[in-house]
Design a protein around this motif. Structure first.
Motif, PDB file in Angstrom:
ATOM      1  N   VAL A   1     -14.850 156.609 -25.781  1.00 58.37           N
ATOM      2  CA  VAL A   1     -16.013 155.752 -26.021  1.00 58.37           C
ATOM      3  C   VAL A   1     -15.563 154.365 -26.493  1.00 58.37           C
ATOM      4  CG1 VAL A   1     -18.059 155.423 -27.474  1.00 58.37           C
ATOM      5  CG2 VAL A   1     -17.579 157.671 -26.498  1.00 58.37           C
ATOM      6  N   LYS A   2     -14.550 154.337 -27.365  1.00 59.45           N
ATOM      7  CA  LYS A   2     -14.041 153.057 -27.862  1.00 59.45           C
ATOM      8  C   LYS A   2     -13.425 152.243 -26.728  1.00 59.45           C
ATOM      9  CE  LYS A   2     -13.063 155.040 -32.409  1.00 59.45           C
ATOM     10  NZ  LYS A   2     -12.008 155.522 -33.330  1.00 59.45           N
ATOM     11  N   GLN A   3     -12.699 152.901 -25.846  1.00 59.65           N
ATOM     12  CA  GLN A   3     -12.093 152.199 -24.713  1.00 59.65           C
ATOM     13  C   GLN A   3     -13.163 151.721 -23.739  1.00 59.65           C
ATOM     14  OE1 GLN A   3      -8.803 154.593 -23.087  1.00 59.65           O
ATOM     15  NE2 GLN A   3      -8.435 155.337 -25.175  1.00 59.65           N
ATOM     16  N   CYS A   4     -14.243 152.479 -23.605  1.00 61.56           N
ATOM     17  CA  CYS A   4     -15.378 152.031 -22.782  1.00 61.56           C
ATOM     18  C   CYS A   4     -15.992 150.766 -23.376  1.00 61.56           C
ATOM     19  CB  CYS A   4     -16.439 153.131 -22.685  1.00 61.56           C
ATOM     20  SG  CYS A   4     -16.012 154.504 -21.601  1.00 61.56           S
TER      21      CYS A   4
ATOM     22  N   ALA B   1      -7.201 141.411 -17.638  1.00 61.00           N
ATOM     23  CA  ALA B   1      -6.342 142.529 -17.261  1.00 61.00           C
ATOM     24  C   ALA B   1      -5.416 142.924 -18.403  1.00 61.00           C
ATOM     25  CB  ALA B   1      -5.521 142.160 -16.025  1.00 61.00           C
ATOM     26  N   VAL B   2      -4.992 141.951 -19.209  1.00 60.16           N
ATOM     27  CA  VAL B   2      -4.082 142.238 -20.323  1.00 60.16           C
ATOM     28  C   VAL B   2      -4.794 143.090 -21.379  1.00 60.16           C
ATOM     29  CG1 VAL B   2      -2.810 141.219 -22.249  1.00 60.16           C
ATOM     30  CG2 VAL B   2      -2.663 140.202 -19.970  1.00 60.16           C
ATOM     31  N   ILE B   3      -6.001 142.711 -21.754  1.00 61.33           N
ATOM     32  CA  ILE B   3      -6.725 143.461 -22.782  1.00 61.33           C
ATOM     33  C   ILE B   3      -6.994 144.899 -22.330  1.00 61.33           C
ATOM     34  CG2 ILE B   3      -8.931 143.675 -23.987  1.00 61.33           C
ATOM     35  CD1 ILE B   3      -9.000 140.694 -24.317  1.00 61.33           C
TER      36      ILE B   3
ATOM     37  N   THR C   1      -6.239 150.614 -23.207  1.00 61.67           N
ATOM     38  CA  THR C   1      -6.744 151.868 -22.646  1.00 61.67           C
ATOM     39  C   THR C   1      -5.637 152.860 -22.317  1.00 61.67           C
ATOM     40  OG1 THR C   1      -6.772 150.902 -20.408  1.00 61.67           O
ATOM     41  CG2 THR C   1      -8.790 150.741 -21.702  1.00 61.67           C
ATOM     42  N   SER C   2      -6.028 154.136 -22.198  1.00 56.98           N
ATOM     43  CA  SER C   2      -5.089 155.223 -21.911  1.00 56.98           C
ATOM     44  C   SER C   2      -4.630 155.182 -20.460  1.00 56.98           C
ATOM     45  CB  SER C   2      -5.751 156.574 -22.190  1.00 56.98           C
ATOM     46  OG  SER C   2      -6.192 156.658 -23.529  1.00 56.98           O
ATOM     47  N   PRO C   3      -3.407 155.635 -20.189  1.00 59.60           N
ATOM     48  CA  PRO C   3      -2.903 155.641 -18.807  1.00 59.60           C
ATOM     49  C   PRO C   3      -3.802 156.403 -17.838  1.00 59.60           C
ATOM     50  CG  PRO C   3      -1.109 156.027 -20.337  1.00 59.60           C
ATOM     51  CD  PRO C   3      -2.369 156.052 -21.149  1.00 59.60           C
ATOM     52  N   LYS C   4      -4.413 157.507 -18.285  1.00 59.14           N
ATOM     53  CA  LYS C   4      -5.212 158.329 -17.374  1.00 59.14           C
ATOM     54  C   LYS C   4      -6.506 157.637 -16.943  1.00 59.14           C
ATOM     55  CE  LYS C   4      -7.375 160.896 -21.183  1.00 59.14           C
ATOM     56  NZ  LYS C   4      -7.597 162.241 -21.764  1.00 59.14           N
ATOM     57  N   ASN C   5      -7.001 156.722 -17.773  1.00 65.37           N
ATOM     58  CA  ASN C   5      -8.249 156.017 -17.446  1.00 65.37           C
ATOM     59  C   ASN C   5      -8.046 154.539 -17.168  1.00 65.37           C
ATOM     60  OD1 ASN C   5      -9.942 158.333 -17.901  1.00 65.37           O
ATOM     61  ND2 ASN C   5      -9.705 158.006 -20.099  1.00 65.37           N
ATOM     62  N   ARG C   6      -6.822 154.042 -17.373  1.00 66.89           N
ATOM     63  CA  ARG C   6      -6.561 152.607 -17.278  1.00 66.89           C
ATOM     64  C   ARG C   6      -6.923 152.037 -15.902  1.00 66.89           C
ATOM     65  NH1 ARG C   6      -1.137 152.399 -18.715  1.00 66.89           N
ATOM     66  NH2 ARG C   6      -0.626 152.654 -16.514  1.00 66.89           N
ATOM     67  N   GLY C   7      -6.542 152.739 -14.841  1.00 68.66           N
ATOM     68  CA  GLY C   7      -6.829 152.247 -13.495  1.00 68.66           C
ATOM     69  C   GLY C   7      -8.318 152.106 -13.229  1.00 68.66           C
TER      70      GLY C   7
ATOM     71  N   GLU D   1      -3.883 154.212 -32.999  1.00 69.14           N
ATOM     72  CA  GLU D   1      -4.530 155.502 -33.259  1.00 69.14           C
ATOM     73  C   GLU D   1      -6.043 155.371 -33.275  1.00 69.14           C
ATOM     74  OE1 GLU D   1      -2.711 156.841 -36.860  1.00 69.14           O
ATOM     75  OE2 GLU D   1      -0.885 157.553 -35.844  1.00 69.14           O
ATOM     76  N   TRP D   2      -6.567 154.202 -33.682  1.00 68.76           N
ATOM     77  CA  TRP D   2      -8.011 153.986 -33.623  1.00 68.76           C
ATOM     78  C   TRP D   2      -8.499 153.975 -32.171  1.00 68.76           C
ATOM     79  CZ3 TRP D   2     -11.506 150.482 -31.582  1.00 68.76           C
ATOM     80  CH2 TRP D   2     -12.796 150.512 -32.113  1.00 68.76           C
ATOM     81  N   LEU D   3      -7.711 153.352 -31.304  1.00 71.91           N
ATOM     82  CA  LEU D   3      -8.091 153.255 -29.890  1.00 71.91           C
ATOM     83  C   LEU D   3      -7.828 154.535 -29.115  1.00 71.91           C
ATOM     84  CD1 LEU D   3      -6.707 149.690 -29.118  1.00 71.91           C
ATOM     85  CD2 LEU D   3      -9.083 150.391 -28.769  1.00 71.91           C
ATOM     86  N   ARG D   4      -6.730 155.205 -29.401  1.00 73.09           N
ATOM     87  CA  ARG D   4      -6.273 156.318 -28.566  1.00 73.09           C
ATOM     88  C   ARG D   4      -6.376 157.682 -29.233  1.00 73.09           C
ATOM     89  NH1 ARG D   4      -2.506 154.516 -24.805  1.00 73.09           N
ATOM     90  NH2 ARG D   4      -2.798 152.316 -24.329  1.00 73.09           N
TER      91      ARG D   4
END
Length: 473
Positions: free
Chosen positions: A13-16, A130-132, A137-143, A211-214
């Protein structure tokens, strides 16, 4: 943040939220990019409050590209000195200034200055968006998250065109500025980039924000990141000439430049700017070019949603070469169709054939080339050279942008639409060959693993005991 809030908002949710913050800004920039398409026709009306000449019209349209170069060169300084969060605030200032200059414009000079402000922001946002997303974000959802950049930009162009067809240009600008204001407010809630913190020796803050993000499930990537930055920061005397010769510096630039080269010559810009002309040349002068241009815009938006699934499901190389291959095939078929019609072969003289081909072209662009360009930009540049590498790539890509737009009318008059598509197909083939040879697979890999891949490093041992002991003390 309290443990209760941590449980309430999952890392996903945080990465969203991070992605939504950036994409809201990108949407506003997309609206700024597409704004001349609704501004210029209204200014040319007899009752226009600001009459314009041909020369002034061309300046309003073209000055953005020049200002983008300034944005390309200024953003690396902001990102490295201020951090990603503060740099994102900086990007939005010229956008807001530009929109308000348009809202209260009383002369052509006001509009040109506003377009310069928008161009400055457009040049800056290309780098930091693209940098942010890539770093947060996590590798599994980054793309998938990076793919949303192209969706946001396409949606911004569509929204401003839709509003401009119903409202006056001043009202359209007043509504468009709201997207930037929302993004500005959302940015206050973002943490600083863990990668930037680690690169500046702030390892404890890096661990906290990571750790807050991931969450706690991706500590291995955190260990890889901090260990690599500790090793890099330990050596302060960096040989610039030696750095320029490193594989992890120039190889990502070569990959990204050739992806951009393919993207621009595949028709992403020409269809958007010269769409009605291209449609008339391929489908015939009797068709309603404006109607078919709206159809192509609709295909691009719908396909942008599909691109999220494709990038998340398939390998980067599969999406890249599949979309480029389809686009090349469409180019060859369009050349064949136009040539046959030119020489009087009427066997396939049906308007739906070129209509399908042009829709397939837009499909290949939105499903693969546009999103993969953002994905590659956000993934392959090593942290130590990220700002400089993206700056170099963006600057040269802006040159591609200018060359394609500037030469299209002249090429069309000299070699016809079949010749234009033939030249573009040749450039795309060259880019495809180079990319095929040197582009690595990045799906599912951490940014540090991708960086190690370019360096030729096979693995990285986790060494964070001293940091962890300090945190426990």
């Amino acid at each position: 943040m309290s443990d209760q809030k941590k449980k309430l908002f999952s890392p996903f949710v945080k990465q969203c939220f991070v992605t939504a913050t950036v994409c809201m800004n990108v949407l506003s920039n997309g609206a700024a990019y597409g704004f001349p398409a609704i501004l210029l026709p209204q200014l040319k009306q007899p009752d226009s409050p600001i009459p314009i000449s041909k020369s002034e019209e061309s300046w309003i349209a073209a000055v953005v590209t020049i200002a983008m170069l300034v944005g390309n060169f200024s953003m690396p300084i902001f990102m490295e000195k201020l951090g990603r969060k503060k740099a994102h605030f900086m990007v939005m200032l010229p956008t807001v200034i530009g929109w308000f200059l348009i809202i209260f414009a009383t002369s052509v000079q006001n509009l040109i200055i506003a377009r310069i402000m928008h161009g400055l922001s457009l040049g800056q946002i290309v780098m930091i968006r693209a940098v942010i997303i890539g770093e947060y974000t996590s590798p599994k959802n980054r793309g998938a998250f990076l793919t949303l950049i192209s969706l946001a930009q396409t949606s911004g162009v569509f929204v401003v065109h839709l509003m401009g067809s119903l409202l006056k240009w001043q009202t359209t600008a007043a509504i468009s500025v709201v997207f930037t204001v929302l993004s500005f407010m959302m940015t206050f809630f973002l943490p600083e980039s863990p990668s930037w913190l680690a690169n500046n020796g702030k390892y404890e803050e890096c661990q906290k924000h990571f750790e807050w993000l991931r969450g706690a499930d991706e500590n291995e990537e955190l260990k890889e990141l901090i260990q690599a930055r500790m090793k890099h920061n330990a050596s302060k005397n960096v040989d610039i000439k030696a750095a320029l010769k490193q594989l992890d510096f120039y190889k990502p630039i070569i990959v990204s430049l050739h992806i951009s080269l393919i993207m621009f010559f595949a028709g992403t810009i020409t269809v958007a700017v010269y769409g009605t002309t291209i449609i008339a040349e391929i489908m015939g002068p009797d068709v309603d070019a404006h109607f078919w241009l709206l159809c192509l815009d609709s295909v691009r938006i719908v396909t942008s949603f599909l691109a999220v699934y494709l990038v998340r499901t398939f390998r980067r190389r599969t999406v890249t070469f599949g979309s480029v291959g389809l686009c090349l095939l469409v180019h060859i078929l369009i050349i064949t169709h136009v040539t046959l019609i030119k020489f009087g072969v009427r066997i396939f003289d049906y308007f739906w054939i070129p209509a399908i081909l042009m829709n397939l072209q837009c499909f290949s662009l939105s499903a693969g080339l546009l999103p993969i360009n953002n994905v590659i930009t956000g993934e392959i540049f090593p942290l130590a050279h990220r700002s400089v590498g993206i700056s170099i790539t963006t600057t040269v890509a802006t040159g591609f942008h200018f060359i394609v737009l500037k030469t299209f009318p002249y090429l069309l008059s000299e070699v016809g639409i079949a010749g234009v598509y033939g030249i573009y197909a040749t450039v795309m083939t060259y880019g495809l060959i180079v990319t095929w040879v040197i582009m690595p697979e990045t799906k599912g890999r951490t940014l540090q693993q991708i960086e190690n891949r370019f360096k030729g490093v096979k693995g990285t041992a986790p060494e964070l005991e001293s940091l962890n002991n300090n945190n426990k003390a």
